[in-house]
Design an enzyme around this catalytic site. Structure first.
Site, short mmCIF file in Angstrom:
data_model
loop_
_atom_site.label_atom_id
_atom_site.label_comp_id
_atom_site.label_asym_id
_atom_site.label_seq_id
_atom_site.Cartn_x
_atom_site.Cartn_y
_atom_site.Cartn_z
N LYS A 118 0.86 -0.95 0.46
CA LYS A 118 -0.17 -0.13 0.30
C LYS A 118 0.79 1.45 0.12
CE LYS A 118 -4.71 -1.47 1.95
NZ LYS A 118 -5.97 -1.66 2.58
N LYS A 200 -3.96 -10.34 -6.80
CA LYS A 200 -5.58 -11.41 -6.50
C LYS A 200 -6.59 -9.77 -6.81
CE LYS A 200 -5.15 -8.50 -1.96
NZ LYS A 200 -6.07 -7.59 -1.17
N LYS A 203 -11.16 -5.19 -4.76
CA LYS A 203 -11.94 -3.71 -4.86
C LYS A 203 -10.88 -2.32 -5.24
CE LYS A 203 -13.59 -4.22 0.23
NZ LYS A 203 -12.57 -4.30 0.67
P1 TYM Z 1 -11.08 -6.93 2.83
O1 TYM Z 1 -11.58 -5.80 3.38
O2 TYM Z 1 -9.23 -6.40 2.11
O3 TYM Z 1 -11.14 -8.30 2.70
C1 TYM Z 1 -12.42 -8.54 3.25
C2 TYM Z 1 -12.00 -10.08 3.52
O4 TYM Z 1 -11.59 -10.64 1.99
C3 TYM Z 1 -10.70 -11.08 1.64
N1 TYM Z 1 -10.36 -11.26 -0.14
C4 TYM Z 1 -9.81 -12.09 -0.75
N2 TYM Z 1 -9.91 -13.42 -0.26
C5 TYM Z 1 -9.97 -14.03 -1.43
N3 TYM Z 1 -9.57 -13.66 -1.90
C6 TYM Z 1 -9.39 -12.10 -2.66
N4 TYM Z 1 -8.87 -11.68 -3.79
C7 TYM Z 1 -9.71 -11.00 -1.75
N5 TYM Z 1 -9.69 -10.14 -1.52
C8 TYM Z 1 -9.88 -9.96 -0.31
C9 TYM Z 1 -10.28 -10.89 2.81
O5 TYM Z 1 -9.31 -11.55 3.08
C10 TYM Z 1 -10.97 -10.88 3.66
O6 TYM Z 1 -11.08 -11.52 4.95
N6 TYM Z 1 -8.02 -5.71 7.02
C11 TYM Z 1 -8.78 -6.95 6.75
C12 TYM Z 1 -10.17 -6.24 7.27
C13 TYM Z 1 -10.38 -6.40 9.21
C14 TYM Z 1 -10.41 -7.70 9.70
C15 TYM Z 1 -10.32 -7.44 11.29
C16 TYM Z 1 -10.51 -8.98 9.06
C17 TYM Z 1 -10.32 -5.60 9.72
N7 TYM Z 1 -10.67 -6.02 11.06
C18 TYM Z 1 -10.15 -8.34 12.18
C19 TYM Z 1 -10.61 -9.74 10.66
C20 TYM Z 1 -10.59 -9.39 11.31
C21 TYM Z 1 -9.47 -6.24 5.30
O7 TYM Z 1 -8.70 -5.41 4.16
O8 TYM Z 1 -9.95 -7.12 4.05
#
Ligand code: TYM
Length: 335
Positions: A118, A200, A203
């Site tokens: 990032k 990957k 969004k």
């Molecule tokens: P975020 O918002 O980027 O993504 C949400 C969830 O989707 C999964 N994910 C994917 N899984 C498979 N293939 C992909 N291409 C893909 N893109 C996203 C992510 O692994 C995630 O599970 N930091 C986290 C949000 C968060 C969180 C937490 C998660 C904040 N606090 C506490 C678990 C526990 C995030 O940015 O996810």
């Protein structure tokens, strides 16, 4: 069942409301939430504080927050049985994050690949929040004495540092935190971009690279028809040499519940056009009922506000107990 019942272990996960929720979020995370929901006391956070680490347009962020609340419910998560809430509505997240910052090291935080990625992508805005992002995530998880955290593979490192911080803190002060386990099913842990299957699906990339959960059927078909494959013409799993085709098979099996082998067998002798059509049919079949429920929910803003308000109170009551314990342990005067 009351929120403080100890009968079931706690599951925590979160999603950032930082753009359109995409198929990787669904296959890697959301879909597993609905599978696990019955066996755990679950909290599903809308990680709006995390979203601030990258510049957001305020009105869009508010809208995406409502959309994510509606999508959680539309995907089948019951907001009474589970706690679906906004991270910023529960001040204990930011409060615990501060304390944990004082037990996290610059060295370990600077090794986080997401921070490195990032800060390369947003070189004009390498803010301190981006650096301490994993500490806030650790606070999210540890506040609720969480046992299991279902996430995609990209969050594995953040789970590891969460465990390290919890163990470090417990080592100093006794068993304050439950040490959480990640839940990352290998086959569907990383859904790749449609336009560059070596990256990957995300969004924050171009719209053609991902399928949004709210994309119309014709858009889903168009994006999949244009998905990058290879010139070989054979449908088989081979992530190194055929990342595009492998990704389409993974999406297909993620949607139908088939194994990758079964998905390949169902397409024996067929070409990539047929593979893409099969993936589009399967994606549309899964997303259509979700989109219909979503449309009803998003039309009822009062209902969504009420869900988020009452659930923030439920979450805050649980979070306060851990925070108070932490404050006491580290020596903050409690009166
Ligand atoms: P975020 O918002 O980027 O993504 C949400 C969830 O989707 C999964 N994910 C994917 N899984 C498979 N293939 C992909 N291409 C893909 N893109 C996203 C992510 O692994 C995630 O599970 N930091 C986290 C949000 C968060 C969180 C937490 C998660 C904040 N606090 C506490 C678990 C526990 C995030 O940015 O996810």
């Amino acid at each position: 069942m009351s929120d403080t019942s100890t009968a079931k272990p706690v599951l925590y996960s979160g999603i950032q409301p930082s753009g359109s929720i995409q198929l990787g979020n669904y296959i890697g995370a959301l879909r597993n939430f609905t599978k696990l929901e019955k066996d755990y006391r679950c909290l599903f956070g809308i990680a709006d504080l995390h979203a601030l680490t990258v510049r957001q347009e305020p009105a869009a962020l508010r809208k995406q927050t409502q959309q994510l609340a509606a999508l959680y419910i539309a995907c089948g998560l019951d907001p009474d049985a589970n706690i679906i809430y906004c991270q910023s509505h529960v001040p204990a997240h930011a409060e615990l994050a501060w304390v944990l910052n004082c037990y996290s090291y610059m060295g370990e935080l600077s090794r986080m690949t997401q921070y490195k990625d990032k800060s390369a992508r947003h070189s004009d805005n390498i803010n301190a929040g981006l650096f301490t992002y994993p500490v806030l995530m650790a606070a999210d998880i540890l506040l609720y004495q969480t046992s299991v955290v279902p996430v995609g593979a990209d969050q594995k490192q953040h789970l590891e540092i969460t465990r390290d911080i919890a163990q470090r803190f417990n080592g100093l002060y006794g068993d304050v935190f439950e040490v959480p386990e990640p839940y990352i099913p290998k086959e569907t842990a990383r859904i790749m971009s449609l336009t560059d299957p070596t990256r990957k699906m995300s969004k924050s990339d171009s719209e053609e690279s991902y399928i949004a959960l709210l994309d119309a059927p014709d858009v889903i078909r168009r994006k999949l028809r244009r998905a990058v494959t290879d010139s070989e013409g054979e449908i088989r799993v081979d992530p190194d040499n055929k990342p595009g085709v492998t990704n389409l098979i993974t999406i297909l099996s993620g949607m139908t519940g088939q194994t990758a082998e079964e998905a390949c067998a169902s397409l024996a002798g067929k070409g990539y056009g047929e593979l893409k059509d099969a993936v589009a049919d399967a994606v549309i079949e899964v997303l259509t009922p979700i989109q219909q429920r979503y449309q009803q929910l998003i039309a009822d803003k009062d209902y969504l506000a009420q869900v988020l308000n009452t659930n923030a109170e439920r979450a805050a009551a649980l979070a306060r107990r851990t925070l108070r314990k932490v404050y006491k342990k580290v020596g903050l005067y409690q009166g």
